[in-house]
Design a protein around this motif. Structure first.
Motif, PDB file in Angstrom:
ATOM      1  N   LYS A   3       0.839  -1.206   0.000  1.00 23.52           N
ATOM      2  CA  LYS A   3       0.000   0.000   0.000  1.00 23.52           C
ATOM      3  C   LYS A   3       0.871   1.251   0.000  1.00 23.52           C
ATOM      4  CE  LYS A   3      -1.949   1.452   3.806  1.00 23.52           C
ATOM      5  NZ  LYS A   3      -2.861   1.554   4.957  1.00 23.52           N
ATOM      6  N   TRP A   4       1.910   1.255   0.814  1.00 24.73           N
ATOM      7  CA  TRP A   4       2.750   2.443   0.912  1.00 24.73           C
ATOM      8  C   TRP A   4       3.572   2.646  -0.348  1.00 24.73           C
ATOM      9  CZ3 TRP A   4       1.219   5.881   4.048  1.00 24.73           C
ATOM     10  CH2 TRP A   4       0.524   5.507   5.194  1.00 24.73           C
ATOM     11  N   VAL A   5       4.059   1.583  -0.952  1.00 25.40           N
ATOM     12  CA  VAL A   5       4.754   1.704  -2.236  1.00 25.40           C
ATOM     13  C   VAL A   5       3.788   2.271  -3.263  1.00 25.40           C
ATOM     14  CG1 VAL A   5       5.805   0.394  -4.135  1.00 25.40           C
ATOM     15  CG2 VAL A   5       6.429  -0.122  -1.765  1.00 25.40           C
ATOM     16  N   HIS A   6       2.568   1.759  -3.276  1.00 23.75           N
ATOM     17  CA  HIS A   6       1.536   2.193  -4.213  1.00 23.75           C
ATOM     18  C   HIS A   6       1.217   3.675  -4.014  1.00 23.75           C
ATOM     19  CE1 HIS A   6      -2.212   0.358  -6.413  1.00 23.75           C
ATOM     20  NE2 HIS A   6      -1.480   1.105  -7.203  1.00 23.75           N
ATOM     21  N   LEU A   7       1.029   4.105  -2.767  1.00 21.53           N
ATOM     22  CA  LEU A   7       0.713   5.508  -2.494  1.00 21.53           C
ATOM     23  C   LEU A   7       1.891   6.436  -2.812  1.00 21.53           C
ATOM     24  CD1 LEU A   7      -1.387   5.328   0.800  1.00 21.53           C
ATOM     25  CD2 LEU A   7      -2.168   6.113  -1.448  1.00 21.53           C
ATOM     26  N   HIS A   8       3.101   5.998  -2.552  1.00 20.89           N
ATOM     27  CA  HIS A   8       4.265   6.855  -2.797  1.00 20.89           C
ATOM     28  C   HIS A   8       4.673   6.892  -4.264  1.00 20.89           C
ATOM     29  CE1 HIS A   8       5.682   8.316   1.114  1.00 20.89           C
ATOM     30  NE2 HIS A   8       5.142   7.218   1.607  1.00 20.89           N
ATOM     31  N   ARG A  42      -7.416   5.377   1.195  1.00 20.33           N
ATOM     32  CA  ARG A  42      -8.011   6.717   1.334  1.00 20.33           C
ATOM     33  C   ARG A  42      -7.693   7.310   2.697  1.00 20.33           C
ATOM     34  NH1 ARG A  42      -8.392  11.251   0.901  1.00 20.33           N
ATOM     35  NH2 ARG A  42     -10.267  12.491   0.908  1.00 20.33           N
ATOM     36  N   LYS A  43      -7.751   6.494   3.728  1.00 20.74           N
ATOM     37  CA  LYS A  43      -7.475   6.984   5.083  1.00 20.74           C
ATOM     38  C   LYS A  43      -6.058   7.527   5.205  1.00 20.74           C
ATOM     39  CE  LYS A  43     -10.636   3.786   7.336  1.00 20.74           C
ATOM     40  NZ  LYS A  43     -10.727   2.577   8.152  1.00 20.74           N
ATOM     41  N   ASN A  44      -5.111   6.940   4.481  1.00 19.76           N
ATOM     42  CA  ASN A  44      -3.712   7.331   4.585  1.00 19.76           C
ATOM     43  C   ASN A  44      -3.274   8.335   3.525  1.00 19.76           C
ATOM     44  OD1 ASN A  44      -2.334   5.528   6.778  1.00 19.76           O
ATOM     45  ND2 ASN A  44      -3.788   4.228   5.700  1.00 19.76           N
ATOM     46  N   ALA A  45      -4.065   8.506   2.483  1.00 21.30           N
ATOM     47  CA  ALA A  45      -3.696   9.399   1.388  1.00 21.30           C
ATOM     48  C   ALA A  45      -3.589  10.851   1.840  1.00 21.30           C
ATOM     49  CB  ALA A  45      -4.692   9.271   0.236  1.00 21.30           C
ATOM     50  N   GLY A  46      -4.351  11.240   2.857  1.00 18.48           N
ATOM     51  CA  GLY A  46      -4.337  12.616   3.318  1.00 18.48           C
ATOM     52  C   GLY A  46      -3.138  12.993   4.171  1.00 18.48           C
ATOM     53  N   LEU A  47      -2.229  12.060   4.410  1.00 25.18           N
ATOM     54  CA  LEU A  47      -1.077  12.346   5.260  1.00 25.18           C
ATOM     55  C   LEU A  47      -0.075  13.303   4.611  1.00 25.18           C
ATOM     56  CD1 LEU A  47      -0.417   8.815   6.794  1.00 25.18           C
ATOM     57  CD2 LEU A  47      -1.485  10.792   7.889  1.00 25.18           C
ATOM     58  N   ALA A  48      -0.052  13.361   3.295  1.00 25.05           N
ATOM     59  CA  ALA A  48       0.875  14.250   2.581  1.00 25.05           C
ATOM     60  C   ALA A  48       0.289  14.573   1.208  1.00 25.05           C
ATOM     61  CB  ALA A  48       2.242  13.584   2.434  1.00 25.05           C
ATOM     62  N   PRO A  49       0.560  15.769   0.694  1.00 24.89           N
ATOM     63  CA  PRO A  49      -0.005  16.155  -0.606  1.00 24.89           C
ATOM     64  C   PRO A  49       0.343  15.191  -1.752  1.00 24.89           C
ATOM     65  CG  PRO A  49       0.912  18.075   0.502  1.00 24.89           C
ATOM     66  CD  PRO A  49       1.295  16.862   1.319  1.00 24.89           C
ATOM     67  N   LEU A  52      -1.874  12.082  -1.663  1.00 23.52           N
ATOM     68  CA  LEU A  52      -3.220  12.370  -2.142  1.00 23.52           C
ATOM     69  C   LEU A  52      -3.246  12.475  -3.660  1.00 23.52           C
ATOM     70  CD1 LEU A  52      -6.067  12.764  -1.124  1.00 23.52           C
ATOM     71  CD2 LEU A  52      -5.596  15.212  -0.899  1.00 23.52           C
ATOM     72  N   ARG A  53      -2.233  13.118  -4.233  1.00 25.67           N
ATOM     73  CA  ARG A  53      -2.116  13.212  -5.702  1.00 25.67           C
ATOM     74  C   ARG A  53      -1.995  11.818  -6.323  1.00 25.67           C
ATOM     75  NH1 ARG A  53       1.208  17.220  -4.935  1.00 25.67           N
ATOM     76  NH2 ARG A  53       3.066  15.952  -5.120  1.00 25.67           N
ATOM     77  N   ASN A  54      -1.101  11.005  -5.759  1.00 21.49           N
ATOM     78  CA  ASN A  54      -0.899   9.652  -6.286  1.00 21.49           C
ATOM     79  C   ASN A  54      -2.145   8.794  -6.108  1.00 21.49           C
ATOM     80  OD1 ASN A  54       1.692  10.297  -7.045  1.00 21.49           O
ATOM     81  ND2 ASN A  54       2.659   9.320  -5.295  1.00 21.49           N
TER      82      ASN A  54
END
Length: 131
Positions: A3-8, A42-49, A52-54
């Motif tokens: 999940k974190w690789v995916h979000l980053h 979604r819960k973690n996407a708001g931790l950094a701009p 959220l973009r990714n």
């Protein structure tokens, strides 16, 4: 971790991770994956701009990981395991040492617990082809 690789790093970063895992395994090697629910992204996407973009650009959702890993990435098989089935019976019945409890409980935010205290999410066991 996926999940974190995916979000980053987005879809391409996730594919890169999966390709590297596949390449690192010997023929017949196993890869155990616990895809996180889309709601936890979604819960973690708001931790950094940038997260959220990714998040907004992600096209490959967790329910599609099996198809991706078996198709484009090249794993030969996938078996779905329950979290309880992944623990040997003798271990599952034995009491475990109590984990440290932080602000989000014993296992952290978003961790659904099953009857034995494990996650309710299924585990996906992929096998690399070959002998």
């Amino acid at each position: 971790t996926s999940k974190w690789v995916h979000l980053h790093f987005g879809d391409e970063g996730l594919k890169c991770l999966f390709r590297r895992v596949h390449a690192a395994l010997r023929p017949g090697g196993l890869f155990l994956l616990e895809p996180q629910p889309w709601s936890s992204y979604r819960k973690n996407a708001g931790l950094a701009p940038h997260l959220l973009r990714n998040y907004g650009a992600i096209q490959i959702k967790p329910p599609q990981f099996r198809e991706l890993l078996l198709g484009e990435i090249g794993f030969a098989t996938c078996e779905e395991l329950s979290a309880a089935a992944a623990v040997p019976p003798a271990t599952a019945a034995a009491p475990a040492a109590a984990p440290a409890v932080g602000a989000h409980g014993a296992r952290g935010p978003g961790f659904a617990q099953g009857a034995r205290g494990g996650a309710k999410r299924p585990l996906l066991l992929f096998r690399k082809g070959g002998v």
